[in-house]
Design a protein around this motif. Structure first.
Motif, PDB file in Angstrom:
ATOM      1  N   LEU A   1       0.831  -1.206   0.000  1.00 63.12           N
ATOM      2  CA  LEU A   1       0.000   0.000   0.000  1.00 63.12           C
ATOM      3  C   LEU A   1       0.865   1.256   0.000  1.00 63.12           C
ATOM      4  CD1 LEU A   1      -2.719   1.567   0.481  1.00 63.12           C
ATOM      5  CD2 LEU A   1      -2.266   1.264   2.932  1.00 63.12           C
ATOM      6  N   THR A   2       1.861   1.292   0.896  1.00 60.30           N
ATOM      7  CA  THR A   2       2.747   2.455   0.980  1.00 60.30           C
ATOM      8  C   THR A   2       3.527   2.643  -0.311  1.00 60.30           C
ATOM      9  OG1 THR A   2       2.972   1.966   3.342  1.00 60.30           O
ATOM     10  CG2 THR A   2       4.477   3.593   2.431  1.00 60.30           C
ATOM     11  N   TYR A   3       3.954   1.534  -0.908  1.00 61.91           N
ATOM     12  CA  TYR A   3       4.680   1.609  -2.177  1.00 61.91           C
ATOM     13  C   TYR A   3       3.793   2.198  -3.274  1.00 61.91           C
ATOM     14  CZ  TYR A   3       7.195   0.098  -6.365  1.00 61.91           C
ATOM     15  OH  TYR A   3       7.838   0.070  -7.575  1.00 61.91           O
ATOM     16  N   ALA A   4       2.542   1.733  -3.355  1.00 57.64           N
ATOM     17  CA  ALA A   4       1.624   2.252  -4.367  1.00 57.64           C
ATOM     18  C   ALA A   4       1.322   3.732  -4.133  1.00 57.64           C
ATOM     19  CB  ALA A   4       0.328   1.432  -4.358  1.00 57.64           C
ATOM     20  N   LEU A   5       1.170   4.130  -2.871  1.00 61.65           N
ATOM     21  CA  LEU A   5       0.897   5.530  -2.562  1.00 61.65           C
ATOM     22  C   LEU A   5       2.107   6.412  -2.834  1.00 61.65           C
ATOM     23  CD1 LEU A   5      -1.251   5.303   0.690  1.00 61.65           C
ATOM     24  CD2 LEU A   5      -2.000   5.575  -1.671  1.00 61.65           C
ATOM     25  N   SER A   6       3.310   5.845  -2.701  1.00 62.46           N
ATOM     26  CA  SER A   6       4.505   6.629  -3.039  1.00 62.46           C
ATOM     27  C   SER A   6       4.508   6.969  -4.525  1.00 62.46           C
ATOM     28  CB  SER A   6       5.774   5.870  -2.649  1.00 62.46           C
ATOM     29  OG  SER A   6       6.013   4.759  -3.510  1.00 62.46           O
ATOM     30  N   GLY A   7       3.960   6.066  -5.341  1.00 63.45           N
ATOM     31  CA  GLY A   7       3.825   6.350  -6.763  1.00 63.45           C
ATOM     32  C   GLY A   7       2.850   7.484  -7.014  1.00 63.45           C
ATOM     33  N   ALA A   8       1.745   7.501  -6.262  1.00 66.63           N
ATOM     34  CA  ALA A   8       0.777   8.593  -6.385  1.00 66.63           C
ATOM     35  C   ALA A   8       1.404   9.927  -5.986  1.00 66.63           C
ATOM     36  CB  ALA A   8      -0.449   8.300  -5.521  1.00 66.63           C
ATOM     37  N   MET A   9       2.227   9.903  -4.933  1.00 65.26           N
ATOM     38  CA  MET A   9       2.893  11.136  -4.506  1.00 65.26           C
ATOM     39  C   MET A   9       3.898  11.607  -5.555  1.00 65.26           C
ATOM     40  SD  MET A   9       3.210  13.581  -2.441  1.00 65.26           S
ATOM     41  CE  MET A   9       2.257  13.074  -1.024  1.00 65.26           C
ATOM     42  N   ARG A  10       4.584  10.695  -6.183  1.00 63.78           N
ATOM     43  CA  ARG A  10       5.521  11.070  -7.248  1.00 63.78           C
ATOM     44  C   ARG A  10       4.779  11.735  -8.406  1.00 63.78           C
ATOM     45  NH1 ARG A  10       9.064   6.411  -9.315  1.00 63.78           N
ATOM     46  NH2 ARG A  10       9.985   8.176 -10.405  1.00 63.78           N
ATOM     47  N   ARG A  11       3.593  11.266  -8.704  1.00 68.43           N
ATOM     48  CA  ARG A  11       2.783  11.887  -9.755  1.00 68.43           C
ATOM     49  C   ARG A  11       2.387  13.306  -9.349  1.00 68.43           C
ATOM     50  NH1 ARG A  11      -0.082   9.506 -13.546  1.00 68.43           N
ATOM     51  NH2 ARG A  11      -2.033  10.497 -12.884  1.00 68.43           N
ATOM     52  N   ILE A  12       2.020  13.482  -8.090  1.00 70.69           N
ATOM     53  CA  ILE A  12       1.638  14.808  -7.604  1.00 70.69           C
ATOM     54  C   ILE A  12       2.805  15.777  -7.719  1.00 70.69           C
ATOM     55  CG2 ILE A  12       1.041  16.084  -5.502  1.00 70.69           C
ATOM     56  CD1 ILE A  12      -0.716  13.695  -4.725  1.00 70.69           C
ATOM     57  N   ARG A  13       4.019  15.275  -7.464  1.00 71.51           N
ATOM     58  CA  ARG A  13       5.207  16.128  -7.565  1.00 71.51           C
ATOM     59  C   ARG A  13       5.618  16.386  -9.008  1.00 71.51           C
ATOM     60  NH1 ARG A  13       7.877  12.280  -3.150  1.00 71.51           N
ATOM     61  NH2 ARG A  13       7.150  13.307  -1.236  1.00 71.51           N
ATOM     62  N   GLY A  14       4.977  15.707  -9.945  1.00 70.46           N
ATOM     63  CA  GLY A  14       5.298  15.907 -11.351  1.00 70.46           C
ATOM     64  C   GLY A  14       6.503  15.127 -11.827  1.00 70.46           C
ATOM     65  N   GLU A  15       6.895  14.080 -11.094  1.00 70.45           N
ATOM     66  CA  GLU A  15       8.047  13.275 -11.489  1.00 70.45           C
ATOM     67  C   GLU A  15       7.686  12.346 -12.641  1.00 70.45           C
ATOM     68  OE1 GLU A  15       9.879  11.273  -8.206  1.00 70.45           O
ATOM     69  OE2 GLU A  15       9.441  12.914  -6.813  1.00 70.45           O
ATOM     70  N   LYS A  16       8.657  12.021 -13.441  1.00 66.85           N
ATOM     71  CA  LYS A  16       8.453  11.101 -14.552  1.00 66.85           C
ATOM     72  C   LYS A  16       8.522   9.673 -14.038  1.00 66.85           C
ATOM     73  CE  LYS A  16      10.058   9.956 -19.216  1.00 66.85           C
ATOM     74  NZ  LYS A  16      11.056  10.260 -20.287  1.00 66.85           N
ATOM     75  N   ILE A  17       7.517   8.867 -14.383  1.00 65.91           N
ATOM     76  CA  ILE A  17       7.442   7.484 -13.930  1.00 65.91           C
ATOM     77  C   ILE A  17       7.446   6.577 -15.154  1.00 65.91           C
ATOM     78  CG2 ILE A  17       6.096   5.794 -12.625  1.00 65.91           C
ATOM     79  CD1 ILE A  17       4.897   8.093 -11.046  1.00 65.91           C
ATOM     80  N   ALA A  18       8.346   5.601 -15.158  1.00 64.39           N
ATOM     81  CA  ALA A  18       8.474   4.694 -16.294  1.00 64.39           C
ATOM     82  C   ALA A  18       7.329   3.683 -16.310  1.00 64.39           C
ATOM     83  CB  ALA A  18       9.810   3.965 -16.232  1.00 64.39           C
ATOM     84  N   VAL A  19       7.113   3.083 -17.455  1.00 65.43           N
ATOM     85  CA  VAL A  19       6.044   2.095 -17.610  1.00 65.43           C
ATOM     86  C   VAL A  19       6.252   0.915 -16.666  1.00 65.43           C
ATOM     87  CG1 VAL A  19       4.952   0.477 -19.208  1.00 65.43           C
ATOM     88  CG2 VAL A  19       5.596   2.764 -20.002  1.00 65.43           C
ATOM     89  N   TRP A  20       7.501   0.436 -16.560  1.00 67.22           N
ATOM     90  CA  TRP A  20       7.765  -0.715 -15.696  1.00 67.22           C
ATOM     91  C   TRP A  20       7.467  -0.395 -14.229  1.00 67.22           C
ATOM     92  CZ3 TRP A  20      11.303  -0.403 -11.745  1.00 67.22           C
ATOM     93  CH2 TRP A  20      12.265   0.624 -11.823  1.00 67.22           C
ATOM     94  N   GLN A  21       7.621   0.892 -13.846  1.00 65.32           N
ATOM     95  CA  GLN A  21       7.284   1.272 -12.473  1.00 65.32           C
ATOM     96  C   GLN A  21       5.780   1.240 -12.254  1.00 65.32           C
ATOM     97  OE1 GLN A  21       9.565   5.003 -12.700  1.00 65.32           O
ATOM     98  NE2 GLN A  21      10.767   4.294 -10.949  1.00 65.32           N
ATOM     99  N   TYR A  22       5.026   1.683 -13.263  1.00 66.74           N
ATOM    100  CA  TYR A  22       3.568   1.585 -13.157  1.00 66.74           C
ATOM    101  C   TYR A  22       3.126   0.133 -13.038  1.00 66.74           C
ATOM    102  CZ  TYR A  22       2.368   6.493 -14.008  1.00 66.74           C
ATOM    103  OH  TYR A  22       2.198   7.849 -13.887  1.00 66.74           O
TER     104      TYR A  22
END
Length: 467
Positions: free
Chosen positions: A151-172
């Motif tokens: 859960l925390t790992y998935a939410l960290s991804g949401a926070m990275r999106r809020i910060r405008g960070e680039k997220i790779a497909v494999w990370q999604y």
């Protein structure tokens, strides 16, 4: 020359990679702690014997789905792990702890050079890890600690999106896998629904800041949708209905005869007593930080400063008064020697039971109202305030949902994990408002005491079992 050397040393300290140091300490701390665990206990032994009776793990999991549990993913892993040497789980669970700490650092700090990464670890290290072994180390961790980490790992991804960070497909891909695993357990699936609702509200509520947020909200919709799918899967699984009937017969035969108010009363009193009947460091720390924040003139809105100061005293007062009462009653007068809890009286036939439960219900309600008032009047941006309150509400709501189950007592305190991490996450944010030296020193002392208590309770219990 000396001045230049001093400047070089200062610059080195500022550029030190505290995230890496934190991960190294985290690895050592949780690996050594896990190595003290004695092996298969409680339900793990039952599941090991059950797995030995079946030739096929998939067939066993299907049978469990039909007769006992909807947690097909975690149970598949469970039945594989109980057939392996215990060290396999010890290493995997250590990796889960590292993942949780890493994700929390990304979620709360997001800067490798900040010492706040160590603070994240310190807060994690005061969580009473003995709760993870309450029904057996493997089965309990798979149903609570592992979903907490994913859960925390998935939410960290949401926070990275809020910060405008680039997220790779494999990370999604990894985030979605984490979401699916989280949704396979009823309690963590419920948390996903709350989290998804907050994330979507945040996205639509911050129109002015939209440029700083990555476009679209597909991921946030996925969080909510996967959480809802997990809940639907659990509620429609035939095994969950069978298990409820069995649990009522074995654990709480009075359950079918209780009305909703009685169930709410018992569950709320049980939760409150958990945090005050025996000194609880995370709960005390959160209460103390509310006091510090409420009295800091730079942390509150000045128009209501006096009122906030007064109300900020309420949570810590309630905690100290009730903990002192139970300490005198159970330990000094009753000569209690073990770390255990009593369950509330189901029927209030005795005057003492009625008085204590009504008093605790009132105190718990006042505590919640005071904590929410203080959080709302701190200087955090609006959506951070909402997030702090939403986290507490989610943890409380998820645990209180167990009032619909006859295992509201017998599930023990592992089911409070989401409340604990809500307290710890909010405590991290509150610590950022504490600037006084005396405050910081007292916070350090509480954190050190919490780590020691965690180790004594968790490791000490294993040493006693081994002996």
């Amino acid at each position: 020359m000396k001045e230049q050397e001093l400047n070089n040393r200062t610059g080195y300290k500022e550029q030190r990679n505290w995230y890496t140091i934190t991960m190294m300490i985290c690895t050592g701390f949780f690996l050594l702690m896990h190595l003290t665990f004695v092996g298969f206990t409680n339900d793990d032994v039952y599941f090991r014997d059950l797995a030995a009776m079946w030739d096929s793990v998939p067939a066993l999991v299907v049978d469990r789905y039909l007769t006992d549990s909807s947690r097909v993913i975690s149970e598949t892993i469970l039945f594989l792990l109980v057939q392996c040497p215990f060290i396999v789980w010890q290493l995997l669970d250590t990796l889960i702890c590292i993942l949780l700490c890493h994700s929390a650092c990304v979620l709360l700090v997001n800067d490798k050079q900040k010492k706040e990464n160590l603070l994240v670890l310190a807060l994690f290290a005061i969580y009473p890890y003995m709760h993870v072994g309450s029904a057996g180390w493997i089965c309990t961790s798979l149903n609570y600690m592992w979903p907490m980490a994913t859960l925390t790992y998935a939410l960290s991804g949401a926070m990275r999106r809020i910060r405008g960070e680039k997220i790779a497909v494999w990370q999604y891909v990894l985030y979605v896998i984490a979401l699916i695993f989280t949704a396979n357990c009823e309690m963590s699936a419920t948390v996903l629904v709350f989290a998804g609702a907050y994330l979507l509200a945040y996205r639509f509520g911050r129109k002015k800041a939209e440029k700083s947020i990555s476009s679209g909200c597909v991921y946030e919709i996925a969080v909510l949708a996967i959480g809802l799918a997990g809940l639907t899967f659990a509620m429609t699984a035939p095994g969950n209905g069978e298990r409820t009937a069995m649990e009522a017969f074995n654990w709480m035969p009075e359950f079918p005869d209780l009305n909703m108010f009685q169930k709410f009363r018992l569950c709320a009193v049980f939760v409150f007593e958990h945090f005050v009947m025996i000194p609880d460091v995370p709960f005390f720390l959160f209460s103390l930080l509310l006091l510090f924040a409420g009295w800091d003139p730079e942390a509150v809105e000045q128009k209501n400063a006096k009122r906030i100061r007064g109300i900020s005293c309420i949570p810590i007062t309630i905690d100290v008064v009730f903990t002192a009462y139970y300490f005198v009653k159970d330990f000094l007068i009753g000569h209690k020697m073990n770390y255990d809890f009593t369950t509330p009286a189901i029927y209030l036939t005795e005057p003492y039971d009625a008085v204590i439960q009504i008093t605790e219900l009132a105190a718990f309600g006042i505590y919640i109202a005071a904590a929410l008032y203080v959080l709302w009047n701190l200087i955090f941006p609006l959506w951070e305030k909402i997030g702090l309150i939403w986290a507490l509400g989610t943890g409380f709501a998820v645990r209180m949902a167990l009032m619909l189950s006859p295992t509201m007592f017998s599930s023990w305190h592992r089911t409070l994990i989401f409340m604990y991490f809500a307290f710890l996450g909010d405590s991290f944010m509150l610590m950022k408002l504490c600037s006084g030296k005396k405050q910081k020193s007292l916070i350090r002392a509480v954190l050190i005491a919490g780590v020691v208590v965690n180790l004594v309770l968790t490791v000490g219990l294993q040493i006693r079992k081994a002996g």
